[in-house]
Design a protein around this motif. Structure first.
Motif, short mmCIF file in Angstrom:
data_model
loop_
_atom_site.label_atom_id
_atom_site.label_comp_id
_atom_site.label_asym_id
_atom_site.label_seq_id
_atom_site.Cartn_x
_atom_site.Cartn_y
_atom_site.Cartn_z
N ALA A 237 18.57 53.07 27.12
CA ALA A 237 19.31 54.07 27.34
C ALA A 237 18.56 55.23 27.55
CB ALA A 237 20.13 54.18 25.92
N ASP A 238 17.24 55.53 26.86
CA ASP A 238 16.74 56.75 26.77
C ASP A 238 16.02 56.79 28.41
OD1 ASP A 238 13.17 57.61 26.42
OD2 ASP A 238 15.03 59.00 25.84
N ALA A 239 15.72 55.71 29.22
CA ALA A 239 15.21 55.69 30.60
C ALA A 239 16.40 55.98 31.56
CB ALA A 239 14.52 54.15 30.81
N MET A 240 17.43 55.88 31.00
CA MET A 240 18.68 56.02 31.93
C MET A 240 19.26 57.20 31.65
SD MET A 240 20.02 52.22 32.58
CE MET A 240 21.25 52.87 33.82
N ASN A 241 18.59 58.07 30.65
CA ASN A 241 19.25 59.12 30.07
C ASN A 241 20.86 59.21 29.70
OD1 ASN A 241 17.01 61.10 30.61
ND2 ASN A 241 17.50 60.56 32.83
N SER B 16 26.35 50.76 26.37
CA SER B 16 26.95 49.42 26.26
C SER B 16 28.40 49.34 26.69
CB SER B 16 26.69 49.33 24.83
OG SER B 16 25.40 48.84 24.52
N ASP B 17 29.05 50.36 26.30
CA ASP B 17 30.44 50.66 26.66
C ASP B 17 30.45 50.47 28.14
OD1 ASP B 17 31.52 52.99 24.37
OD2 ASP B 17 31.24 50.77 23.97
N PHE B 18 29.73 51.08 28.92
CA PHE B 18 29.99 51.28 30.42
C PHE B 18 29.40 49.76 30.97
CE2 PHE B 18 29.26 52.91 34.56
CZ PHE B 18 28.30 51.95 35.11
N LEU B 19 28.55 48.94 30.43
CA LEU B 19 28.32 47.83 30.86
C LEU B 19 29.42 46.50 30.45
CD1 LEU B 19 24.33 47.66 29.97
CD2 LEU B 19 25.43 47.64 32.23
N ASN C 244 27.71 43.65 26.82
CA ASN C 244 27.01 44.81 26.59
C ASN C 244 25.47 44.84 26.63
OD1 ASN C 244 26.01 43.41 24.15
ND2 ASN C 244 27.50 43.90 22.60
N THR C 245 24.81 45.77 26.28
CA THR C 245 23.46 45.94 26.67
C THR C 245 22.63 45.01 26.24
OG1 THR C 245 23.59 48.32 26.49
CG2 THR C 245 21.69 47.71 27.06
N LYS C 246 22.88 44.77 24.67
CA LYS C 246 21.98 43.60 23.91
C LYS C 246 22.28 42.19 24.56
CE LYS C 246 21.38 44.08 19.68
NZ LYS C 246 21.60 44.10 18.16
N GLU C 247 23.46 41.86 25.18
CA GLU C 247 23.76 40.64 25.88
C GLU C 247 23.07 40.43 26.92
OE1 GLU C 247 27.87 41.09 25.80
OE2 GLU C 247 28.24 39.68 23.94
N HIS C 248 22.88 41.64 27.76
CA HIS C 248 22.09 41.55 28.94
C HIS C 248 20.60 41.46 28.73
CE1 HIS C 248 24.87 42.67 32.35
NE2 HIS C 248 25.53 43.20 31.51
N ILE C 249 20.11 42.01 27.74
CA ILE C 249 18.74 41.77 27.46
C ILE C 249 18.47 40.47 26.90
CG2 ILE C 249 16.87 42.40 25.66
CD1 ILE C 249 18.23 45.06 25.58
N TYR C 250 19.36 39.54 26.22
CA TYR C 250 19.23 38.34 25.59
C TYR C 250 19.14 37.36 27.07
CZ TYR C 250 19.80 39.37 21.01
OH TYR C 250 19.57 39.99 19.51
N GLU C 251 20.18 37.80 27.85
CA GLU C 251 20.17 36.96 29.10
C GLU C 251 18.89 36.82 30.00
OE1 GLU C 251 23.07 35.10 29.77
OE2 GLU C 251 22.63 34.51 31.66
N LYS C 252 18.35 38.09 30.07
CA LYS C 252 17.00 38.14 30.83
C LYS C 252 15.72 37.54 30.08
CE LYS C 252 16.70 39.92 34.22
NZ LYS C 252 16.44 39.10 35.42
N LEU C 253 16.04 37.69 28.92
CA LEU C 253 14.86 36.97 27.97
C LEU C 253 14.85 35.68 28.08
CD1 LEU C 253 14.73 38.62 24.69
CD2 LEU C 253 12.74 38.27 25.98
N ILE C 254 16.22 34.95 28.15
CA ILE C 254 16.21 33.60 28.51
C ILE C 254 15.89 32.89 29.44
CG2 ILE C 254 17.86 31.55 27.91
CD1 ILE C 254 16.73 32.89 25.18
N ASN C 255 16.43 33.78 30.39
CA ASN C 255 15.95 33.38 32.05
C ASN C 255 14.39 33.42 32.32
OD1 ASN C 255 18.50 32.79 32.46
ND2 ASN C 255 19.07 34.75 33.58
#
Length: 299
Positions: free
Chosen positions: A217-221, A228-231, A238-249
């Motif tokens: 969020a900070d990097a994207m201002n 999270s609402d936007f995603l 939400n943002t956390k789910e995207h992070i987990y998905e990328k981590l696992i991949n």
């Protein structure tokens, strides 16, 4: 959000018999009948899809935009991207769908570079028109992939992946020559998010630690809640789910393509404690990291 988790499940929704290969399929649209199902009103899937269509009409909603098929025949979607199909207001026409599960490419260099092909991004949402010769090139590749799926041996995966790689490089050439990207603010923001999260795990995550919602969020201002609402609206997660998905991949790539220990992989991904990584991996995949490595390498 509905999920189409397998190639077999997608076949059933198109009234097709079981696929010849469990993770790859070339689907002939003229032999497909889309079942009337609530799933089409909003879904994600676990596979990449390349659609080569003739005489298709209408628009397929993709995130908050649309793929416009009225003037194009070639389009691409990646796993976990929200799609909506209105079967009553579209004509699929004829043509082919190439679908391949995200796990199918794990041990191949394609897993590292597939996001370099910009047409899998939300930022690209217009189908591409092909010349007759260009279409012929791609159909020949699809035909080779389909034939290879009919007899599975220890050469099959490498042969199919080499053909997919070839198809994507041809497609990249066609896009560079004649495709003009349409962007709106939402697509630009989604593309920026995808680039940030991909770059983070490609560049010293071990030194920077675990990626957090606040960091993105900070990097994207943006505020963390707004992001999270936007995603959630545009992607279904939400943002956390995207992070987990990328981590696992990323973890799957390292487990399948390297000899790194579980602890080394955990540190590479930014974890301070390997146990935390193993717990998250098992929660998300129902397998311990070493179980996953053994399964992939024995396939």
């Amino acid at each position: 959000m509905n999920t189409i988790a397998s190639v077999s499940a997608f076949h059933r929704l198109l009234s097709l018999p079981e696929p010849k290969h469990p993770m790859v399929s070339v689907i002939n649209l003229s032999k497909s009948i889309f079942l009337e199902d609530e799933i089409w009103k909003g879904f994600v899937n676990k596979f990449y899809c390349v659609a080569l269509k003739r005489d298709a009409k209408g628009k397929i909603r993709y995130g908050q935009g649309h793929y416009d098929y009225d003037k194009g025949v070639l389009s691409f979607t990646a796993p976990n991207q929200v799609q909506y199909l209105d079967l009553h207001n579209m004509e699929c026409g004829a043509g082919y769908l190439l679908i391949f599960h995200e796990d199918f490419i794990l041990k191949h260099p394609l897993a590292q570079k597939i996001f370099d092909f910009g047409f899998f991004s939300y930022a690209v949402n217009e189908a591409l028109h092909l010349s007759e010769q260009e279409e012929k090139y791609l159909i020949e590749i699809l035909d080779r992939i389909d034939k290879e799926c009919q007899h599975i041996d220890h050469h099959t995966q490498d042969i199919i992946l080499s053909q997919i790689d070839l198809l994507l490089h041809y497609s990249s050439r066609f896009y560079e020559r004649q495709f003009i990207t349409r962007k709106n603010n939402s697509h630009a923001l989604l593309a920026k998010f995808e680039k940030f999260i991909n770059d983070y795990y490609s560049d010293r995550a071990a030194e920077k630690g675990l990626l957090s919602v606040a960091m993105i969020a900070d990097a994207m201002n943006l505020s963390p809640n707004y992001l999270s609402d936007f995603l959630k609206i545009h992607t279904g997660r939400n943002t956390k789910e995207h992070i987990y998905e990328k981590l696992i991949n990323k973890a799957k790539e390292k487990l399948s393509a390297t000899e790194l220990s579980v602890s080394e992989i955990a540190y590479d991904l930014g974890f301070e404690h390997p146990q935390s990584f193993s717990t998250l991996f098992k929660k998300r995949t129902q397998m311990a990291p070493l179980e996953f490595r053994e399964k992939i390498r024995n396939n």
